[in-house]
Design a protein around this motif. Sequence first.
Motif, PDB file in Angstrom:
ATOM      1  N   MET A   1      25.527  30.574  15.003  1.00 41.33           N
ATOM      2  CA  MET A   1      24.535  29.802  14.258  1.00 41.33           C
ATOM      3  C   MET A   1      24.106  30.550  13.003  1.00 41.33           C
ATOM      4  O   MET A   1      23.902  29.939  11.956  1.00 41.33           O
ATOM      5  CB  MET A   1      23.313  29.594  15.167  1.00 41.33           C
TER       6      MET A   1
ATOM      7  N   PHE B   1      22.104  22.091  18.136  1.00 40.35           N
ATOM      8  CA  PHE B   1      22.196  23.260  18.999  1.00 40.35           C
ATOM      9  C   PHE B   1      20.861  23.844  19.424  1.00 40.35           C
ATOM     10  O   PHE B   1      20.823  24.771  20.221  1.00 40.35           O
ATOM     11  CB  PHE B   1      22.996  24.367  18.300  1.00 40.35           C
ATOM     12  N   SER B   2      19.770  23.336  18.898  1.00 39.72           N
ATOM     13  CA  SER B   2      18.533  24.016  19.241  1.00 39.72           C
ATOM     14  C   SER B   2      17.957  23.450  20.529  1.00 39.72           C
ATOM     15  O   SER B   2      18.208  22.323  20.912  1.00 39.72           O
ATOM     16  CB  SER B   2      17.518  23.898  18.114  1.00 39.72           C
TER      17      SER B   2
ATOM     18  N   ILE C   1      17.357  32.283  17.210  1.00 38.16           N
ATOM     19  CA  ILE C   1      16.873  32.682  18.530  1.00 38.16           C
ATOM     20  C   ILE C   1      16.633  31.462  19.393  1.00 38.16           C
ATOM     21  O   ILE C   1      16.859  31.470  20.599  1.00 38.16           O
ATOM     22  CB  ILE C   1      15.550  33.469  18.417  1.00 38.16           C
ATOM     23  N   ARG C   2      16.149  30.380  18.734  1.00 42.05           N
ATOM     24  CA  ARG C   2      15.803  29.179  19.490  1.00 42.05           C
ATOM     25  C   ARG C   2      16.973  28.256  19.698  1.00 42.05           C
ATOM     26  O   ARG C   2      16.793  27.072  19.961  1.00 42.05           O
ATOM     27  CB  ARG C   2      14.695  28.410  18.752  1.00 42.05           C
ATOM     28  N   THR C   3      18.183  28.749  19.524  1.00 39.93           N
ATOM     29  CA  THR C   3      19.339  27.856  19.672  1.00 39.93           C
ATOM     30  C   THR C   3      20.318  28.414  20.682  1.00 39.93           C
ATOM     31  O   THR C   3      20.271  29.586  21.030  1.00 39.93           O
ATOM     32  CB  THR C   3      20.086  27.702  18.337  1.00 39.93           C
ATOM     33  N   ARG C   4      21.214  27.546  21.111  1.00 37.19           N
ATOM     34  CA  ARG C   4      22.357  28.014  21.880  1.00 37.19           C
ATOM     35  C   ARG C   4      23.369  28.526  20.860  1.00 37.19           C
ATOM     36  O   ARG C   4      23.277  28.232  19.701  1.00 37.19           O
ATOM     37  CB  ARG C   4      22.963  26.868  22.683  1.00 37.19           C
ATOM     38  N   SER C   5      24.367  29.258  21.292  1.00 41.58           N
ATOM     39  CA  SER C   5      25.387  29.794  20.380  1.00 41.58           C
ATOM     40  C   SER C   5      24.748  30.544  19.223  1.00 41.58           C
ATOM     41  O   SER C   5      25.025  30.283  18.063  1.00 41.58           O
ATOM     42  CB  SER C   5      26.262  28.680  19.781  1.00 41.58           C
TER      43      SER C   5
ATOM     44  N   LEU D   1      15.555  31.932  13.330  1.00 44.22           N
ATOM     45  CA  LEU D   1      15.777  30.519  13.662  1.00 44.22           C
ATOM     46  C   LEU D   1      16.777  30.412  14.809  1.00 44.22           C
ATOM     47  O   LEU D   1      16.622  29.618  15.727  1.00 44.22           O
ATOM     48  CB  LEU D   1      16.347  29.758  12.469  1.00 44.22           C
TER      49      LEU D   1
ATOM     50  N   VAL E   1       8.087  29.733  12.532  1.00 48.01           N
ATOM     51  CA  VAL E   1       9.315  29.931  13.304  1.00 48.01           C
ATOM     52  C   VAL E   1       9.088  30.882  14.473  1.00 48.01           C
ATOM     53  O   VAL E   1       9.589  30.672  15.569  1.00 48.01           O
ATOM     54  CB  VAL E   1      10.422  30.471  12.368  1.00 48.01           C
TER      55      VAL E   1
END
Lengths: 287, 229, 224
Positions: B170, A188-189, B162-166, B160, B225
Amino acid sequence: MKRLFPIFAFITAALLSFALYEALIGAPTEQTMGDVQRIFYYHVSSAWTAFILFFINFVASIQYLVRKNDSSDRITNWIVIALGVITCIAAYVVHLPQGIEKSSIASTGISVIALYFLVRKLFSPDNVDALAVTTAEVGVVFCTVVLITGPLWARPVWGIWWAVGDVRLTSTLVLWLIYVSYLLLRKFSNSGQTPKIAAALAIFGALDVPLVYFSIWFFRTQHPQPVIGDGGEIDPRMLHVLLLNWLAFSCFAVMICWARYRLEILKREVEETLALESLLEEPRSIR
Amino acid sequence: MSLLSGLLGNIAAATLSKDVRLEWRSKDAINSMLFFALLVVVIFSFSFDPNAEESRRIAGGLIWVGFLFAAVVALNQTWARELRNQVLDAYRVSPAPANSLFLAKALGNFIFVCVLEALMAPLFILFYNLRALGPGWQLIPIALLGTWAIVVNGTFFAALSIRTRSREIMLPLLLFPISIPALLAMVEATTDVLSGEYSARFWIALLMAYDVVFTIASLFLFETVLHAE
Amino acid sequence: MTQNNPIVTVNSLIKQFGRFAALRGVTAEFAPGMLYAILGGNGAGKTTLLRTLAGLSEPTRGTVSVLGSSNIRAICHRLGYMAHPSLLYDEMSGMENLRYFAELYGIKNDQRCAAAIRSVELDPELSRAVGQYSQGMRQRMSLARSLIHDPELLLLDEPFSNVDMRSTRDMVKLLVGLRESGKTIFLVTHQASLLEGVADEFVWMEAGKIVNRTRDLQYAQEAQ
């Protein structure tokens, strides 16, 4: 290199077949549990393989973060050596609870150092992340096998599917959960910084493992639970079959990891080539 | 304020007081969070009949699961204000150390979740007729250590995420597996104190070890991060 | 800072986001004390270049040297950054915002914050939350924020976007004054005409590269 793989695959297939024979037919039947006990050879071999793979992932994650600059790299090398040496010394100096061999602790310390530097030698700082992905994925597969064979074994023998207080099984479940979340994070990242944040998560996971183990161990002292798996001594003939199965499984793991690693490297090479292409070509002007 | 500065360093203190001030001013998050906390308690009391003897035995677990869910809702908001208007860039561009930001955010979350717990706990006690048969004072260090365990990792994983979708899903996905030993410790310790059967001392020690390990790990890795782009 | 040492040097700077190359090999030197206008169409790489200079984005390949250092974190207290989002907390007043961001630079001086706000023609006493400002006021306050620590180098990314003419003119006047006092300014904008006669140099970017550097606006934007 290319010719080596089929040869290795053939050897692995042969080993697995022989190990299968030994496990199902060759090994002596267990007295109380009967033939169901034979699943033990798969359960334990998968567990050891999974743990080693996850440990390699931990090493690869650390190396991804520290090998970016020389000073942190050197410091980490010394820390690893120091930890290994301390473990060896402690094995002979500290009073250990019964059932744990001094030599196994010492050899663990040494193999940790060896593994760290082996990974360092074999994988460049850029490829170390591909190793991390590979070992995480294959490790999760083996871990899943452990979690499936555990209840399958437990149910006919002890009458329950699961015992929360079973230290090994529950620790394995938590480890599985951590690594599935690791794989989800990677998926997902946003691709730019995936390796860095995944490495951070892997380190957190590794730090968690001893805490998980202790917490469940203490839980069972307060809540007596059945132990899934053999409590104590193991028949030497069974030990041979177990080690054989473990060897076969390890070879199988190496084979799968090899293929997956190659796939990952190739994928990255393709991406890089496409990226380089877009770098060089003149794009149509954007109006 | 200067005591805070002395303890945390100027930047962390300034960030923490800014966050507390902003939270107090808007009261958005506080109000909805408090109501959510109340709802959790009520729903639990319907799902797990308080009159049954079994329910009182699992009350320790119920309380902490309730706290955990309320905490996740709060933790998801950790970086919301910094992401709006890209304020995080202003922080990254300044010489301020990443750890100060982390410490301030973690402490802010800690205070916030403690406030939620202070509301939920009396309600649980009320609904479940809880009495501490063991040393009741131990519940305070258990609550403090346990909350810090959830919050320190929660703040880190929120960063962590913040850098992802959903993003919102997460956070719990990452937080729950790693928190299992802490959760077990909190629940068992609370149950031990309420039932008076065993000593909670080992669990408290485990929580302390957990807190130390992960606070150090978070402080160590947060810079990486934060600047990961 | 001697006049001969370039304040910013980039060498074969490449930045890739997966398959998209935002910067495709930028090599340039920039002298101090000048106002550089960075122009170009969408996707030219202007924002990426600025973010790289600010230390917010790591180059994929190539080197960057800002204020004599290749480690931008080491000199970050000497540079100020501003972008199209305001980088301010909507819920606080201008003074409160500045007080907080000043703290990040180790400045605990209310007078300095007030002076910075006044320099962008805003009222330090205004207790209205920044979220309720007009776009012009917000960008001016954001500029004040980037100036609070008296940086030598200013990196401004589209500061005039959606800003009213009066605020824009005021900001340009302020920037000229800052340039006169010895600061170096990099300004990314779509509105080149605003800086006619003001900018010392126009840097034209296209498709991730610098295609031309001119003293005036006569350069046409088509690739040659």
